[in-house]
Write an enzyme that holds these catalytic residues in place. Sequence first.
Site, PDB file in Angstrom:
ATOM      1  N   LYS A 127     -19.945 -17.379  -0.345  1.00  0.00           N
ATOM      2  CA  LYS A 127     -21.549 -16.888  -0.278  1.00  0.00           C
ATOM      3  C   LYS A 127     -21.938 -16.249  -1.533  1.00  0.00           C
ATOM      4  O   LYS A 127     -21.386 -15.316  -2.047  1.00  0.00           O
ATOM      5  CB  LYS A 127     -21.657 -16.276   1.151  1.00  0.00           C
ATOM      6  CG  LYS A 127     -21.415 -17.027   2.389  1.00  0.00           C
ATOM      7  CD  LYS A 127     -21.921 -16.217   3.572  1.00  0.00           C
ATOM      8  CE  LYS A 127     -21.655 -17.092   4.953  1.00  0.00           C
ATOM      9  NZ  LYS A 127     -21.981 -16.510   5.618  1.00  0.00           N
ATOM     10  N   GLY A 161     -13.300  -3.683  -0.209  1.00  0.00           N
ATOM     11  CA  GLY A 161     -14.514  -3.386  -0.341  1.00  0.00           C
ATOM     12  C   GLY A 161     -15.037  -2.349  -1.064  1.00  0.00           C
ATOM     13  O   GLY A 161     -15.993  -2.191  -2.094  1.00  0.00           O
ATOM     14  N   GLY A 173     -10.649  -8.912  -2.299  1.00  0.00           N
ATOM     15  CA  GLY A 173     -10.332  -9.923  -1.175  1.00  0.00           C
ATOM     16  C   GLY A 173      -9.642 -11.057  -1.748  1.00  0.00           C
ATOM     17  O   GLY A 173      -8.327 -10.946  -1.923  1.00  0.00           O
ATOM     18  N   ARG A 216       0.938  -1.287  -0.134  1.00  0.00           N
ATOM     19  CA  ARG A 216       0.015  -0.125  -0.063  1.00  0.00           C
ATOM     20  C   ARG A 216       0.893   1.407  -0.077  1.00  0.00           C
ATOM     21  O   ARG A 216       0.491   2.296  -0.559  1.00  0.00           O
ATOM     22  CB  ARG A 216      -1.048   0.067   1.213  1.00  0.00           C
ATOM     23  CG  ARG A 216      -2.000  -0.993   0.910  1.00  0.00           C
ATOM     24  CD  ARG A 216      -3.028  -1.145   2.284  1.00  0.00           C
ATOM     25  NE  ARG A 216      -4.013  -1.628   2.037  1.00  0.00           N
ATOM     26  CZ  ARG A 216      -4.705  -2.026   2.935  1.00  0.00           C
ATOM     27  NH1 ARG A 216      -4.655  -2.107   4.404  1.00  0.00           N
ATOM     28  NH2 ARG A 216      -5.889  -3.112   2.507  1.00  0.00           N
TER      29      ARG A 216
HETATM   30  P1  AMP Z   1     -15.114 -14.451  -0.238  1.00  0.00           P
HETATM   31  O1  AMP Z   1     -14.533 -13.663   0.600  1.00  0.00           O
HETATM   32  O2  AMP Z   1     -16.786 -14.469  -0.372  1.00  0.00           O
HETATM   33  O3  AMP Z   1     -14.699 -13.952  -1.558  1.00  0.00           O
HETATM   34  O4  AMP Z   1     -14.939 -15.937   0.090  1.00  0.00           O
HETATM   35  C1  AMP Z   1     -13.622 -16.329   0.100  1.00  0.00           C
HETATM   36  C2  AMP Z   1     -13.414 -17.817   0.834  1.00  0.00           C
HETATM   37  O5  AMP Z   1     -14.625 -18.764   0.340  1.00  0.00           O
HETATM   38  C3  AMP Z   1     -12.085 -18.452   0.998  1.00  0.00           C
HETATM   39  O6  AMP Z   1     -11.635 -18.367   2.236  1.00  0.00           O
HETATM   40  C4  AMP Z   1     -12.399 -19.663   0.441  1.00  0.00           C
HETATM   41  O7  AMP Z   1     -11.725 -20.815   1.471  1.00  0.00           O
HETATM   42  C5  AMP Z   1     -14.012 -19.905   0.793  1.00  0.00           C
HETATM   43  N1  AMP Z   1     -14.357 -20.970  -0.169  1.00  0.00           N
HETATM   44  C6  AMP Z   1     -14.316 -21.126  -1.640  1.00  0.00           C
HETATM   45  N2  AMP Z   1     -14.698 -22.251  -1.999  1.00  0.00           N
HETATM   46  C7  AMP Z   1     -15.544 -22.788  -0.910  1.00  0.00           C
HETATM   47  C8  AMP Z   1     -16.178 -24.084  -0.727  1.00  0.00           C
HETATM   48  N3  AMP Z   1     -16.551 -24.954  -1.707  1.00  0.00           N
HETATM   49  N4  AMP Z   1     -16.370 -24.255   0.504  1.00  0.00           N
HETATM   50  C9  AMP Z   1     -16.432 -23.481   1.404  1.00  0.00           C
HETATM   51  N5  AMP Z   1     -15.577 -22.362   1.150  1.00  0.00           N
HETATM   52  C10 AMP Z   1     -15.207 -21.981   0.296  1.00  0.00           C
END
Ligand code: AMP
Length: 396
Positions: free
Chosen positions: A198, A377, A354, A35
Site C-alpha cells: 500500500k 517498524g 518487513g 535475533r
Molecule cells: P508491505 O508490508 O507493505 O511491504 O507489503 C508486502 C506485501 O505486499 C506482500 O505480502 C506482497 O505479497 C504484497 N504485494 C506486493 N505486490 C502486490 C500486488 N501487485 N498486489 C497485491 N499485493 C502485493
Amino acid sequence: MIHINEFNFEDKRVIMRVDFNVPLNEKHQITDDTRIRAALPSINKILDTNGSVILMSHLGRPKEGPEEKFSLKHLVSHLSELLNKPVKFADDCIGGSANELVSSLKPGEILLLENLRFYKGETKGDEEFAKKLAALADVYVNDAFGTAHRAHASTTIIANFFPGAKMFGYLINSELDSMDTILHSPAKPLTAILGGAKVSTKINIIENLLDKVDNLIIGGGMTYTFIAAKGGNIGSSLVEKDKKDVALKILEEANIKGVNILLPVDNIVADRFDNAANTNICAADEIEDGWLGVDIGEKTIQEYIQVIENSKTILWNGPMGVFEMDNFAKGTISIADALVKATEKGAFTLVGGGDSVAAINKYNLSDKVSYVSTGGGAMLEYIEGKELPGIKAIRG
Ligand code: AMP
C-alpha cells in the site's frame, strides 16, 4: 555519548536490553535464532572484558502476567550453547529471585531475566518498574533495535537512571550507521526502491526520501494507485482510491525536486489472486477488467536493473510483486539479484522493513548485500525521519 568500545566494563554489572522476541514452535523450540545471534557481539564484549551481563527482553505478547509459552527460560540452553558458557536464569525480572541472582553474579558471568512483559509496567513505560530494573546494575546497554521505536520501561525510561553509564550495543550502532549513511552521507547516485502492498504505509517515507534520493523506484501493489491517479486502466488491481491525490502530489513533488521517479511500464497480470491463475503481460496502464497486476514485467525489470546497477547507495523496502507466490516472484528476485551485483561493484546496499527482508532471506542473499536491518517498524520510522524514543534516550 559513550561508545561501547571505549567503556571499561571491569567488575561492572551491565543490564542489557536485547530483542530476544524469537519464534518458538509448540515444543518451545526456537525456529529462527537470528535475533539472539545479533546480540552476541555486545554480550561477548562485556563478558570478555570482565563485566557481568544481565539480559532483559520481551517475548511475544502476554496479556495477563506470566504465561508458560512466553517464558524466556525456553531460550536458556540455546543461548548457553551459542556463548559456550552457562547462562543463569531468574524466573522474575524484578524482586527477590532477580536480586539474589544478581548479587552473586561474578565478572564474566551472565544472567537472563524472565520476560519483561509479564509486567504491564514494561509497555506502559512505568517509572517505578524501570527503577527496579535499573537498581540491578551499574551500566545500561541497549542493543534491541527492534523495539527502539517504543517508549517502554526497559527501552527508554530506564536510561534516565544511568546518566553517565548508558550506551548502545554493536547491533544498534550498526543499524544507525547504515541508516545514517542513506539519510545523511550517501555516495551518489542514491536510489530508493519502494514496493509492498500500500501507498498509505509508505507516504511518510517517500516524503522524507524525496529530499535526498536521485532515483525513486516504485513497485508492488502501490504501483496501481499511482497508475490509476494518472488516468491509466488498472483492472482489478489493488488500489487505494482515497490516496490518488497523494500519489499525484508525490509525482509532482518528485518533478519539482528533480527526483527521477520510476513506475512500472509493464506488468504481469493474473485473472485471480492465486499462484495457479492464468497470467498475461501488458502495459502498466492497460490492465483489462477482470485482471490484476501481480508483478512487474520484463521491460520494467530491465529498466530497474539499469538504474540499480548504476547507483552507489541503495535502499530497498518492499517486494515488487506477490513474491510469496512463486509465479509472481520474478520481479522481486531480479531486484534482489541487481542489489547483489551493485554491492559487488562497491555500492552500499541496505535492505530493511518487513517483506523485503523476508525476500532476501528466502533467496539466501542476505550476506551478499551490505546490510539487512533487523528492525521492521523501528527502521521504517527512522527512515521516515522520526525520532525514536529508545535512540533519543541514549543519544540525547
Ligand atoms: P508491505 O508490508 O507493505 O511491504 O507489503 C508486502 C506485501 O505486499 C506482500 O505480502 C506482497 O505479497 C504484497 N504485494 C506486493 N505486490 C502486490 C500486488 N501487485 N498486489 C497485491 N499485493 C502485493
